[in-house]
Design a protein around this motif. Structure first.
Motif, mmCIF file in Angstrom:
data_model
loop_
_atom_site.group_PDB
_atom_site.id
_atom_site.type_symbol
_atom_site.label_atom_id
_atom_site.label_comp_id
_atom_site.label_asym_id
_atom_site.label_seq_id
_atom_site.Cartn_x
_atom_site.Cartn_y
_atom_site.Cartn_z
ATOM 1 N N ARG A 1 -17.427 -7.743 -7.945
ATOM 2 C CA ARG A 1 -17.970 -6.390 -7.829
ATOM 3 C C ARG A 1 -17.433 -5.625 -6.621
ATOM 4 O O ARG A 1 -17.647 -4.415 -6.515
ATOM 5 N N ASP A 2 -16.752 -6.330 -5.729
ATOM 6 C CA ASP A 2 -16.261 -5.693 -4.501
ATOM 7 C C ASP A 2 -14.962 -4.942 -4.799
ATOM 8 O O ASP A 2 -13.933 -5.564 -5.090
ATOM 9 N N PRO A 3 -14.950 -3.622 -4.720
ATOM 10 C CA PRO A 3 -13.749 -2.859 -5.057
ATOM 11 C C PRO A 3 -12.612 -3.058 -4.078
ATOM 12 O O PRO A 3 -11.464 -2.707 -4.387
ATOM 13 N N LEU A 4 -12.893 -3.618 -2.911
ATOM 14 C CA LEU A 4 -11.839 -3.836 -1.919
ATOM 15 C C LEU A 4 -11.142 -5.187 -2.098
ATOM 16 O O LEU A 4 -10.153 -5.469 -1.419
ATOM 17 N N THR B 1 -1.381 -10.623 -6.614
ATOM 18 C CA THR B 1 -2.375 -9.865 -5.846
ATOM 19 C C THR B 1 -1.955 -8.403 -5.711
ATOM 20 O O THR B 1 -2.782 -7.493 -5.859
ATOM 21 N N VAL B 2 -0.685 -8.162 -5.454
ATOM 22 C CA VAL B 2 -0.185 -6.791 -5.364
ATOM 23 C C VAL B 2 -0.260 -6.114 -6.729
ATOM 24 O O VAL B 2 -0.648 -4.940 -6.841
ATOM 25 N N ASP B 3 0.101 -6.850 -7.782
ATOM 26 C CA ASP B 3 -0.029 -6.304 -9.144
ATOM 27 C C ASP B 3 -1.467 -5.864 -9.405
ATOM 28 O O ASP B 3 -1.716 -4.773 -9.938
ATOM 29 N N ALA B 4 -2.418 -6.725 -9.023
ATOM 30 C CA ALA B 4 -3.826 -6.425 -9.266
ATOM 31 C C ALA B 4 -4.283 -5.221 -8.458
ATOM 32 O O ALA B 4 -5.054 -4.385 -8.945
ATOM 33 N N ALA B 5 -3.800 -5.111 -7.220
ATOM 34 C CA ALA B 5 -4.164 -3.959 -6.386
ATOM 35 C C ALA B 5 -3.677 -2.667 -7.026
ATOM 36 O O ALA B 5 -4.388 -1.648 -7.031
ATOM 37 N N GLU B 6 -2.478 -2.699 -7.569
ATOM 38 C CA GLU B 6 -1.930 -1.505 -8.213
ATOM 39 C C GLU B 6 -2.703 -1.155 -9.479
ATOM 40 O O GLU B 6 -2.914 0.035 -9.787
ATOM 41 N N LYS B 7 -3.165 -2.173 -10.214
ATOM 42 C CA LYS B 7 -3.918 -1.914 -11.440
ATOM 43 C C LYS B 7 -5.351 -1.483 -11.166
ATOM 44 O O LYS B 7 -5.886 -0.583 -11.838
ATOM 45 N N LEU B 8 -5.989 -2.107 -10.170
ATOM 46 C CA LEU B 8 -7.409 -1.838 -9.896
ATOM 47 C C LEU B 8 -7.602 -0.599 -9.040
ATOM 48 O O LEU B 8 -8.683 0.002 -9.060
ATOM 49 N N ALA B 9 -6.571 -0.215 -8.294
ATOM 50 C CA ALA B 9 -6.695 0.961 -7.437
ATOM 51 C C ALA B 9 -5.470 1.842 -7.643
ATOM 52 O O ALA B 9 -4.629 1.975 -6.758
ATOM 53 N N PRO B 10 -5.335 2.432 -8.838
ATOM 54 C CA PRO B 10 -4.148 3.226 -9.134
ATOM 55 C C PRO B 10 -3.990 4.392 -8.168
ATOM 56 O O PRO B 10 -4.964 5.037 -7.791
#
Length: 281
Positions: free
Chosen positions: A88-91, A271-280
């Motif tokens: 649930r943590d957006p960060l 992790t970078v892929d996920a950051a780009e997907k979760l925080a476009p």
């Protein structure tokens, strides 16, 4: 030995991380810091070392490493509650549960609690299924590392006979599927396989993922085969008898500095892929 190709994992890992630098910088310019949460349950020295290595690798690339260290007596329910909070943590963009976990914990239940969007280590059943169908965003990191090494060195996969020794759900099985999806003919061997040496003598590509030091013998390897050693045992020893297999193989990964560094680089990439997907941006 000059005709032997040593598959240098450190070189492959450096190439992956070099490509990640500009992506991490672009995320940073948008106010986003990729974050990997690592959960360590208990005080297993090897697990502590692995978590520390992953944390150091994150920091060197500008990825935040959020380390959660839990008492070894924690229940499955309480561990799942921690994972749910991280979901649930957006960060937090990626979650890694270091395994093995203490015996009282239902490891599979804990893995399944990880959100598929944050399953950067490829441990969930859904992630496994997506990998089987060839469209997983985050396949298991060591199998993905093996494929990255083959691709970096432009080693042909299509039409080749690959023999995978090991059938774990996060290594042997997924790498077998990844090779099959790349049009290799795949034989998966394990502890109940009969005539293992004869199987290996037919292989163009050998993946050793059995967890036994120097288990794969040189005389089992066909002349000119490619050998990828995914094992790491005490004393920096892999799953293959390196010198004996080197004498027959056309290409081989060393231990250390083979599959291991690429596995960590793959985790960073996911992790970078996920950051780009979760925080476009």
């Amino acid at each position: 030995m000059t005709d032997k190709l040593i598959l240098d994992g450190a070189r492959v890992a450096d190439a992956i991380k070099e490509q990640l630098k500009t992506r991490v910088e672009a995320l940073g310019a948008a106010g986003i810091v990729p974050c990997l949460a690592t959960i360590l349950v208990g005080d297993d020295p090897a697990s502590e070392t692995y978590v520390r290595m992953k944390g150091n690798a994150c920091r060197r690339l500008g990825i935040e490493s959020k380390r959660i260290h839990l008492d070894r007596s924690i229940s499955t329910e309480d561990l799942i509650a921690v994972i749910t909070q991280l979901n649930r943590d957006p960060l937090v963009h990626g979650i890694l549960l270091q395994h093995p976990v203490p015996h009282q914990i239902d490891e599979r239940a804990a893995f399944e609690a990880i959100s598929i969007q944050k399953d950067v280590d490829g441990v969930t059943a859904l992630g496994f299924a997506q990998n089987a169908f060839g469209y997983a965003d985050y396949p298991s990191c060591t199998p993905a590392a093996i494929m990255a090494i083959l691709d970096y060195y432009q080693i042909p996969i299509e039409g080749k006979h690959a023999v995978v020794v090991g059938r774990s759900p996060i290594l042997g099985k997924p790498v077998s599927l990844m090779l099959l999806n790349r049009n290799a003919t795949v034989t998966t061997c394990h502890s109940k396989t009969q005539n293992l040496a004869d199987m290996l003598k037919l292989a163009d590509i050998v993946v050793a993922a059995v967890g036994k030091p120097s288990f794969i013998q040189g005389e089992w390897i066909r002349e000119g085969a490619v050998v990828l050693d995914a094992g790491y045992n005490p004393g920096n020893v892999g799953d293959v008898d390196y010198e004996a297999c080197l004498a027959r193989a056309s290409a081989i990964t060393p231990v250390p500095a083979g599959v291991g560094p690429v596995t960590i680089a793959t985790l960073l990439k996911h992790t970078v892929d996920a950051a780009e997907k979760l925080a476009p941006m």
